[in-house]
Write a protein that holds these residues in place. Structure first.
Motif, PDB file in Angstrom:
ATOM      1  N   LEU A  59       0.802  -1.295   0.055  1.00 11.71           N
ATOM      2  CA  LEU A  59       0.112  -0.190  -0.144  1.00 11.71           C
ATOM      3  C   LEU A  59       0.817   1.422  -0.123  1.00 11.71           C
ATOM      4  CD1 LEU A  59      -2.743   1.081   0.109  1.00 11.71           C
ATOM      5  CD2 LEU A  59      -2.798   0.796   2.566  1.00 11.71           C
ATOM      6  N   HIS A  60       1.790   1.347   0.766  1.00 12.43           N
ATOM      7  CA  HIS A  60       2.938   2.346   0.844  1.00 12.43           C
ATOM      8  C   HIS A  60       3.168   2.618  -0.482  1.00 12.43           C
ATOM      9  CE1 HIS A  60       6.559   4.448   2.245  1.00 12.43           C
ATOM     10  NE2 HIS A  60       6.883   4.025   1.456  1.00 12.43           N
ATOM     11  N   ALA A 118       7.980  11.225  11.582  1.00 11.70           N
ATOM     12  CA  ALA A 118       6.692  10.581  11.870  1.00 11.70           C
ATOM     13  C   ALA A 118       5.742  11.464  10.956  1.00 11.70           C
ATOM     14  CB  ALA A 118       6.279  11.274  13.219  1.00 11.70           C
ATOM     15  N   TYR A 119       6.231  12.762  10.442  1.00 13.41           N
ATOM     16  CA  TYR A 119       5.220  13.510   9.622  1.00 13.41           C
ATOM     17  C   TYR A 119       5.628  13.423   8.221  1.00 13.41           C
ATOM     18  CZ  TYR A 119       2.871  14.312  13.870  1.00 13.41           C
ATOM     19  OH  TYR A 119       2.223  14.147  15.102  1.00 13.41           O
ATOM     20  N   LEU A 136       0.897   6.859  -6.827  1.00 12.78           N
ATOM     21  CA  LEU A 136      -0.370   7.706  -6.971  1.00 12.78           C
ATOM     22  C   LEU A 136      -0.070   9.116  -6.758  1.00 12.78           C
ATOM     23  CD1 LEU A 136      -3.188   5.394  -5.586  1.00 12.78           C
ATOM     24  CD2 LEU A 136      -2.873   5.859  -7.835  1.00 12.78           C
ATOM     25  N   LEU A 138       0.890  13.622   1.426  1.00 13.12           N
ATOM     26  CA  LEU A 138      -0.397  13.917   1.266  1.00 13.12           C
ATOM     27  C   LEU A 138      -0.869  15.290   1.103  1.00 13.12           C
ATOM     28  CD1 LEU A 138      -3.566  12.751   1.902  1.00 13.12           C
ATOM     29  CD2 LEU A 138      -3.278  13.845   4.125  1.00 13.12           C
ATOM     30  N   GLU A 182       5.345  11.742   5.849  1.00 18.80           N
ATOM     31  CA  GLU A 182       4.183  10.786   4.692  1.00 18.80           C
ATOM     32  C   GLU A 182       2.999  12.030   4.679  1.00 18.80           C
ATOM     33  OE1 GLU A 182       4.276   7.969   3.577  1.00 18.80           O
ATOM     34  OE2 GLU A 182       6.054   7.165   4.634  1.00 18.80           O
ATOM     35  N   VAL A 183       2.891  12.608   5.716  1.00 15.85           N
ATOM     36  CA  VAL A 183       1.726  13.788   5.622  1.00 15.85           C
ATOM     37  C   VAL A 183       2.046  14.692   4.761  1.00 15.85           C
ATOM     38  CG1 VAL A 183       0.500  15.209   7.186  1.00 15.85           C
ATOM     39  CG2 VAL A 183       1.339  13.282   8.341  1.00 15.85           C
ATOM     40  N   THR A 204       2.125   1.697  -3.572  1.00 18.06           N
ATOM     41  CA  THR A 204       0.876   2.277  -4.209  1.00 18.06           C
ATOM     42  C   THR A 204       0.611   3.511  -4.286  1.00 18.06           C
ATOM     43  OG1 THR A 204      -0.096   0.082  -4.471  1.00 18.06           O
ATOM     44  CG2 THR A 204      -1.362   1.866  -5.005  1.00 18.06           C
ATOM     45  N   LEU A 205       0.675   4.214  -2.968  1.00 19.57           N
ATOM     46  CA  LEU A 205       0.348   5.536  -2.706  1.00 19.57           C
ATOM     47  C   LEU A 205       1.547   6.405  -3.150  1.00 19.57           C
ATOM     48  CD1 LEU A 205      -1.045   5.228   0.977  1.00 19.57           C
ATOM     49  CD2 LEU A 205      -2.121   5.852  -1.142  1.00 19.57           C
ATOM     50  N   PHE A 223      -0.427  16.108  -2.302  1.00 17.47           N
ATOM     51  CA  PHE A 223      -1.484  15.452  -3.146  1.00 17.47           C
ATOM     52  C   PHE A 223      -2.608  16.271  -3.204  1.00 17.47           C
ATOM     53  CE2 PHE A 223      -4.403  11.866  -3.258  1.00 17.47           C
ATOM     54  CZ  PHE A 223      -4.328  11.290  -4.272  1.00 17.47           C
ATOM     55  N   LEU A 224      -3.259  16.674  -1.886  1.00 19.15           N
ATOM     56  CA  LEU A 224      -4.574  16.949  -2.067  1.00 19.15           C
ATOM     57  C   LEU A 224      -4.411  18.468  -2.450  1.00 19.15           C
ATOM     58  CD1 LEU A 224      -6.063  16.160   1.574  1.00 19.15           C
ATOM     59  CD2 LEU A 224      -6.230  15.249  -0.618  1.00 19.15           C
TER      60      LEU A 224
END
Lengths: 306, 291, 252
Positions: free
Chosen positions: B224-225, B266-267, B231, B273, B269-270, B227-228, B276-277
């Motif tokens: 999943l990691h 820890a952040y 994407l 995102l 990955e955020v 795939t994301l 992405f958004l």
């Protein structure tokens, strides 16, 4: 004409009464647990169905809203906030998250909504794991007063609420508008339906109810890692149950949940992995070969029978 | 102080090249078939296990394993297409996308579970003798094996570009991506092009997985990691442009690495995102859209 | 506001570019209340794009759309529908997995004038009756024939209680008998006071039906006038028809 029309509501009322009476007549842990789980999974799947089935928008991040509800509710409850308020807060948090995620991604067509929700869920899962690495266990005080019955009633409430929402989604003006959006957004717009607003409202209701269901789970479970409530498996279970029972059908999730839990029970003699494998294959087969699920199969049989 | 930033940028660059390579196969499949295989990351995971397997059994160098992982995943991909995704060909575009996502979602779970059954849930890594060697460039450290993986990723993408532009098969693939009906009218066997494109996309995932195994741990759960990442990279870089995808991968890698340093690991990955958004909101017509 | 009867719907300098292609360039015209206006022109002249700009399915790059004087240029299509602009699609697009009756019901529930469910249901059935689909009310839209779907499309558009109805090639694909039925249906619609804007290729039908035509070519307005005068202008015959056989159809 009048008698058959009154039969279904009467049956449903009887069903609710029977379900509500279960804890009065039994204190069997296994029976109550089983009842709790089936109601929890009905609520989880039906809340996905509201947007995915009735609205046609594939949300691959449903676990995020379930997880948020579980996390917020449990943390507040363990801090001494009254349970009802904690559940409300979890529900509100999940709906707010739905609004924040839905507003940008529901404007887009094609795969964006699905991949956007998938990404959000994974990020939230990782972040939850980072921020709350410790396992969350009920303190001795809470454990001493732990009873299954109130958990069961909360799950029953969540399941009834999602069923009620799905019933409204099937019958109301909004439901017709949403069905039009699912079929063809341009035609829906030409009919006067504001497609984006309908999708967003469906998404917010869907994530709110997922949050409530998560809150019930957070209240139920004795000990779990907060990250577990965000696991993509929750999304997968919601999809599998909905597709098993029938996507976009009111009775799809209850049928699917019953079938899902019985099958899981039957496979439980093996390792956890084996049933996940079988469910994965089953899901693919349903999507490819039986897109109507059990409800459609039932209807086909009924049509042939008469 | 600045050398720390340079060091972070270098690490980001090295991992970003793999993000790019991991995304190209997914982008190719979507471009040609209008299907989004969200189990792409699981194919990368399988590529990683090919490398680990060969290393454990015969001490085969992971860079050599690439030559096995590519063809092996080509066969896996072609098989998945033939058994599953082929059934979606005649759907409308919207249903094709939706159903491919659903199937990919189920498939991801199946492949992940199969991997757990086959290799246990633990993390594994290959440890060739040169694993720890670094190139020191004035205070900045460049791990040699990662550098080699980046170079190889670039070479593979160059090869893909040549294949798509200079061979009959490649031209047929591009023609199908451009205009499926026109390609069919021109006598291109669409079914075979689909099969090859899906196989090729999966082979690229396999190669990416083998290269990932050089520097990162492999476990059944990493799908999943990846795939994301793929994407996010595709949304950033747009469709159908190999080198655009590569650059977007590198960009994501560097941004993550820098933000990991700034906000804490820890952040990191955020941040991906958030990008992405933001891209989704800023380009509502969508970067996937083919004009 | 009395002047508004002449300018019920106004397109003012509409312009639309797709990539490098200029599909519609500075097109203006007005539609009077109760009128039937034909939008004609060769393929690719921008007729459907103009329709989409008025309906709101596309956003205009420049210019304005007004309905009864109100600027609706920035409103989404659904709001325009609720204000009274209905449309049909060139390639019919029913809501496939809904029954014919429900296709119409949605439009009645969300259209210009609100209705409660029972009123909306009986209105929907009446509209299906009007277009000759009463017997197929409970059939799924996917199972209707092409001509039935075209009629369903008109029923759906009428269900929104439109002031102006935009029709995109309502006669294409119909045989001569069906064309006659459709023409009488369109005249009935006009009689109830609905203003019509029609994109149509069938010149004979345009002559028979329209009060006025606007001729487009390469995205520009070429001529405007009654069908008789506009369609016999030499520049129109040249850009629009050119060929002998088509000219024969024109002179009929």
């Amino acid at each position: 004409m009048t008698v058959p029309r009154l039969v279904p509501p009467a049956l449903i009322a009887c069903g609710v009464v029977v379900l509500g009476a279960v804890p009065l007549f039994t204190s069997s842990r296994s029976l109550l647990t089983w009842g709790f789980l089936i109601l929890l999974y009905i609520a989880l799947a039906q809340s996905w169905n509201l947007l995915g089935g009735f609205g046609g928008q594939v949300n691959l991040g449903h676990a995020a809203f379930f997880g948020l509800g579980a996390l917020v509710t449990r943390m507040l409850w363990l801090k001494g906030v009254p349970l009802v308020l904690a559940l409300l807060a979890g529900t509100a948090g999940a709906s707010l998250a739905g609004l924040i995620v839905g507003a940008p991604s529901l404007r887009l067509h094609g795969p964006y909504f699905a991949i956007g929700t998938l990404a959000v869920a994974e990020i939230l899962r990782i972040t939850a794991g980072n921020v709350f690495p410790e396992v969350s266990t009920l303190p001795a005080r809470a454990l001493a007063g732990y009873h299954l019955a109130p958990r069961y009633y909360l799950a029953l409430g969540a399941a009834l609420l999602t069923m009620l929402a799905a019933w409204r989604f099937g019958r109301s003006r909004f439901g017709y508008g949403l069905a039009a959006v699912r079929e063809d957004e341009a035609v829906a717009e030409a009919s006067g339906v504001h497609a984006f607003r309908h999708k967003l409202l469906a998404f917010v209701v869907s994530s709110a109810l997922a949050g409530l269901t998560g809150g019930v789970f957070g209240f139920y479970h004795v000990s779990f890692y907060p990250q577990f409530a965000f696991s993509p498996l929750w999304t997968f279970d919601a999809l599998l149950i909905t597709f098993l029972g029938g996507v976009g059908a009111l009775w799809g999730p209850p049928l699917g949940a019953a079938f899902f839990l019985m099958l899981r029970e039957a496979l439980a003699f093996r390792l956890l992995e084996v049933h996940v494998l079988i469910f994965g294959i089953l899901f693919i087969i349903i999507v490819l070969a039986f897109p109507g699920g059990l409800v459609e199969g039932w209807r086909t049989l009924a049509r042939r029978g008469y | 102080m600045t050398s720390i930033h340079v060091q972070n940028a270098v690490f980001g660059l090295l991992i970003g090249g793999l993000y790019g390579l991991g995304a190209v196969g997914l982008s190719l499949v979507f471009g040609v078939l209008t299907m989004l295989n969200v189990a792409h990351g699981e194919l990368i995971m399988l590529g990683g296990y090919v490398s680990i397997w060969l290393f454990t059994l015969w001490r085969l160098d992971p860079f050599v394993s690439v030559l096995v992982a590519g063809p092996a995943l080509f066969i896996v991909g072609a098989g998945l297409f033939w058994v599953l995704f082929r059934r979606l060909i005649h759907f409308t575009e919207e249903h094709k996308i939706k159903n491919s996502i659903l199937i990919g979602f189920g498939l991801a779970l199946v492949l992940q579970t199969l991997a757990i059954l086959a290799w246990e849930a633990d993390e594994r890594a290959v440890t060739p003798s040169y694993a720890g060697e670094v190139l020191a460039l004035g205070g900045v450290v460049v791990p040699l094996s990662r550098l080699a993986a980046l170079v190889l990723a670039f070479v593979v993408l160059g090869g893909l570009h040549l294949f798509l532009t200079h061979t009959r098969q490649g031209t047929a693939i591009r023609a199908t991506a451009e205009d499926e009906q026109g390609a069919a009218l021109a006598g291109i066997p669409i079914g075979r092009v689909y099969l090859i494109a899906f196989g090729l996309g999966s082979a690229l995932a396999g190669v990416a997985g083998a290269l990932v195994s050089v520097s990162e741990a492999i476990s059944p759960a990493i799908g999943l990691h990846w795939t994301l990442k793929a994407l996010i990279v595709i949304v950033l870089g747009g469709m159908g442009n190999i080198f655009g995808t590569f650059v977007a991968g590198v960009f994501l890698g560097v941004v993550e690495s820098m933000s990991g340093f700034l906000f804490g690991n820890a952040y990191r990955e955020v941040v991906g995102l958030a990008i992405f958004l933001i891209v989704l909101s800023a380009r509502p017509q969508g970067l996937f859209a083919r004009s | 506001m009395s002047g508004d009867r002449q300018r019920l719907l106004a397109a003012e300098g509409l312009t639309k570019t797709f990539g490098g292609l200029r599909a519609v360039i500075d097109v203006s015209f007005t539609v009077a209340e109760g009128e039937i206006l034909g939008l004609v022109g060769p393929n690719g002249s921008g007729k459907t794009t103009v329709l989409n700009l008025i309906a709101g399915a596309l956003r205009t790059d420049a210019g304005r759309v007004r309905l009864a004087g109100r600027d609706i240029t920035r409103l989404p299509p659904s709001t325009r529908t609720r204000l009274g602009i209905a449309r049909t699609f060139q390639l019919v697009r029913p809501l496939r997995n809904l029954s014919a009756a429900d296709n119409v019901l949605v439009a009645r529930l969300y259209g210009r004038e609100r209705a409660d469910f029972s009123a909306a249901r009986s209105d929907s059935l009446r509209l299906l009756d009007l277009v000759g689909l009463r017997g197929k009310a409970q059939m799924l839209a996917t199972r209707l024939t092409l001509t039935e779907r075209k009629r369903l499309e008109i029923a759906r558009a009428l269900a929104t209680q439109p002031i102006v109805l935009l029709l995109d090639e309502p006669l294409s694909g119909l045989n001569p008998t069906e064309v006659d039925t459709a023409l009488s249906l369109l005249r009935t619609i006009r009689k109830v006071g609905i203003t019509l804007v029609i994109v149509e290729h069938n010149v004979r039908a345009v002559r028979a039906l329209c009060d006025r035509v606007v001729v487009l070519n390469s995205g520009r307005r070429v001529v405007e006038g009654t069908p008789g005068e506009a369609l016999s202008r030499p520049e129109v015959i040249e850009v629009y028809l050119g060929t002998r056989s088509a000219r024969a159809g024109f002179d009929a």
